[in-house]
Design a protein around this motif. Structure first.
Motif, PDB file in Angstrom:
ATOM      1  N   GLY A 164       0.603  -1.124   0.021  1.00 16.66           N
ATOM      2  CA  GLY A 164      -0.026  -0.021   0.096  1.00 16.66           C
ATOM      3  C   GLY A 164       0.857   1.301   0.025  1.00 16.66           C
ATOM      4  O   GLY A 164       0.290   2.560   0.294  1.00 16.66           O
ATOM      5  N   HIS A 165       2.224   1.062  -0.057  1.00 14.03           N
ATOM      6  CA  HIS A 165       2.836   2.337  -0.037  1.00 14.03           C
ATOM      7  C   HIS A 165       3.137   3.179  -1.577  1.00 14.03           C
ATOM      8  O   HIS A 165       2.936   2.263  -2.647  1.00 14.03           O
ATOM      9  CB  HIS A 165       4.462   2.114   0.352  1.00 14.03           C
ATOM     10  N   GLU A 166       3.417   4.158  -1.630  1.00 17.76           N
ATOM     11  CA  GLU A 166       3.758   4.731  -2.885  1.00 17.76           C
ATOM     12  C   GLU A 166       5.058   4.802  -2.930  1.00 17.76           C
ATOM     13  O   GLU A 166       5.943   4.841  -1.903  1.00 17.76           O
ATOM     14  CB  GLU A 166       3.336   6.312  -2.816  1.00 17.76           C
ATOM     15  N   VAL A 167       5.719   4.605  -4.184  1.00 21.31           N
ATOM     16  CA  VAL A 167       7.412   4.311  -4.360  1.00 21.31           C
ATOM     17  C   VAL A 167       7.646   5.073  -5.638  1.00 21.31           C
ATOM     18  O   VAL A 167       6.915   5.325  -6.382  1.00 21.31           O
ATOM     19  CB  VAL A 167       7.738   2.727  -4.494  1.00 21.31           C
ATOM     20  N   ALA A 168       8.867   5.091  -5.789  1.00 18.66           N
ATOM     21  CA  ALA A 168       9.613   5.430  -6.973  1.00 18.66           C
ATOM     22  C   ALA A 168      11.135   5.096  -7.007  1.00 18.66           C
ATOM     23  O   ALA A 168      11.650   4.982  -5.961  1.00 18.66           O
ATOM     24  CB  ALA A 168       9.737   7.197  -6.957  1.00 18.66           C
ATOM     25  N   PHE A 169      11.500   4.671  -8.338  1.00 19.99           N
ATOM     26  CA  PHE A 169      12.921   3.933  -8.212  1.00 19.99           C
ATOM     27  C   PHE A 169      13.879   5.228  -8.980  1.00 19.99           C
ATOM     28  O   PHE A 169      13.506   5.857  -9.835  1.00 19.99           O
ATOM     29  CB  PHE A 169      12.838   2.889  -8.992  1.00 19.99           C
ATOM     30  N   LEU A 170      15.210   5.243  -8.770  1.00 20.29           N
ATOM     31  CA  LEU A 170      16.344   5.673  -9.209  1.00 20.29           C
ATOM     32  C   LEU A 170      17.006   4.855  -9.979  1.00 20.29           C
ATOM     33  O   LEU A 170      17.240   3.831  -9.555  1.00 20.29           O
ATOM     34  CB  LEU A 170      17.273   6.425  -8.005  1.00 20.29           C
ATOM     35  N   HIS A 171      17.615   5.320 -11.070  1.00 19.26           N
ATOM     36  CA  HIS A 171      18.000   4.269 -11.939  1.00 19.26           C
ATOM     37  C   HIS A 171      19.498   4.031 -11.501  1.00 19.26           C
ATOM     38  O   HIS A 171      20.243   5.035 -11.239  1.00 19.26           O
ATOM     39  CB  HIS A 171      18.253   5.184 -13.548  1.00 19.26           C
ATOM     40  N   PRO A 172      20.006   2.840 -11.652  1.00 20.05           N
ATOM     41  CA  PRO A 172      21.371   2.462 -11.179  1.00 20.05           C
ATOM     42  C   PRO A 172      22.286   2.927 -11.795  1.00 20.05           C
ATOM     43  O   PRO A 172      23.566   3.142 -11.388  1.00 20.05           O
ATOM     44  CB  PRO A 172      21.158   0.818 -11.367  1.00 20.05           C
ATOM     45  N   ARG A 173      22.193   3.509 -13.196  1.00 21.63           N
ATOM     46  CA  ARG A 173      23.318   4.046 -13.809  1.00 21.63           C
ATOM     47  C   ARG A 173      23.658   5.511 -13.187  1.00 21.63           C
ATOM     48  O   ARG A 173      24.756   5.997 -13.265  1.00 21.63           O
ATOM     49  CB  ARG A 173      23.014   4.335 -15.133  1.00 21.63           C
ATOM     50  N   SER A 174      22.882   6.072 -12.385  1.00 24.21           N
ATOM     51  CA  SER A 174      23.130   7.210 -11.808  1.00 24.21           C
ATOM     52  C   SER A 174      23.622   7.188  -9.983  1.00 24.21           C
ATOM     53  O   SER A 174      23.874   8.084  -9.439  1.00 24.21           O
ATOM     54  CB  SER A 174      21.854   8.181 -11.677  1.00 24.21           C
ATOM     55  N   THR A 175      23.369   5.739  -9.683  1.00 25.66           N
ATOM     56  CA  THR A 175      23.415   5.778  -8.459  1.00 25.66           C
ATOM     57  C   THR A 175      24.445   4.434  -7.970  1.00 25.66           C
ATOM     58  O   THR A 175      24.379   3.581  -7.250  1.00 25.66           O
ATOM     59  CB  THR A 175      22.186   5.111  -7.760  1.00 25.66           C
TER      60      THR A 175
END
Length: 130
Positions: free
Chosen positions: A107-118
């Motif tokens: 039930g959470h809202e999520v967002a992912f960061l791209h691994p090429r930047s992290t």
């Protein structure tokens, strides 16, 4: 931000959950089928979680397992202000997988960061507010 969970891609979430439950003295806190995955959360003493991801259908986790095999899929950090966290990442030049928050497990809202930047790490921001 604070640590929320580590996501682990698994071919059999039940078997891995049983192992980690014994090994880490953790309890299963939540299970669901979501977005083509069977998802099992094991709660650790400090309030963090191991999230086990087993493919239940074609999709991202099945593709990941076929390409990479079982193992750590992502690291998740909880934030009280998900839109602001995404804006900060954007301002820092981080490539986003998700430009805006989307529904995630439990039930959470999520967002992912791209691994090429992290540094090669898939980072998930988890909104802590309901």
């Amino acid at each position: 931000m604070r640590f929320d969970h580590v996501g682990v891609a698994a071919r059999d979430a039940a078997d891995l959950a049983a192992l980690f439950a014994d090994l880490l003295e953790a309890r299963i806190a939540h299970e669901e089928t979501f977005d083509g995955m069977r998802v099992v959360f094991l709660e650790l003493d400090d309030g963090g979680f191991f999230e086990l991801l087993e493919p239940a259908a074609e999709g991202t986790i099945r593709e990941y397992l076929d390409r990479e095999g079982p193992g750590i899929h992502h690291v998740a950090l909880a934030t009280d202000d998900l839109p602001a966290a995404l804006e900060r990442a954007r301002d820092l030049g981080v490539d986003l997988v998700d430009d805006t928050p989307r529904p995630g497990a439990w039930g959470h809202e999520v967002a992912f960061l791209h691994p090429r930047s992290t540094g090669g790490v898939l980072v998930e921001f988890v909104g802590s507010g309901e």
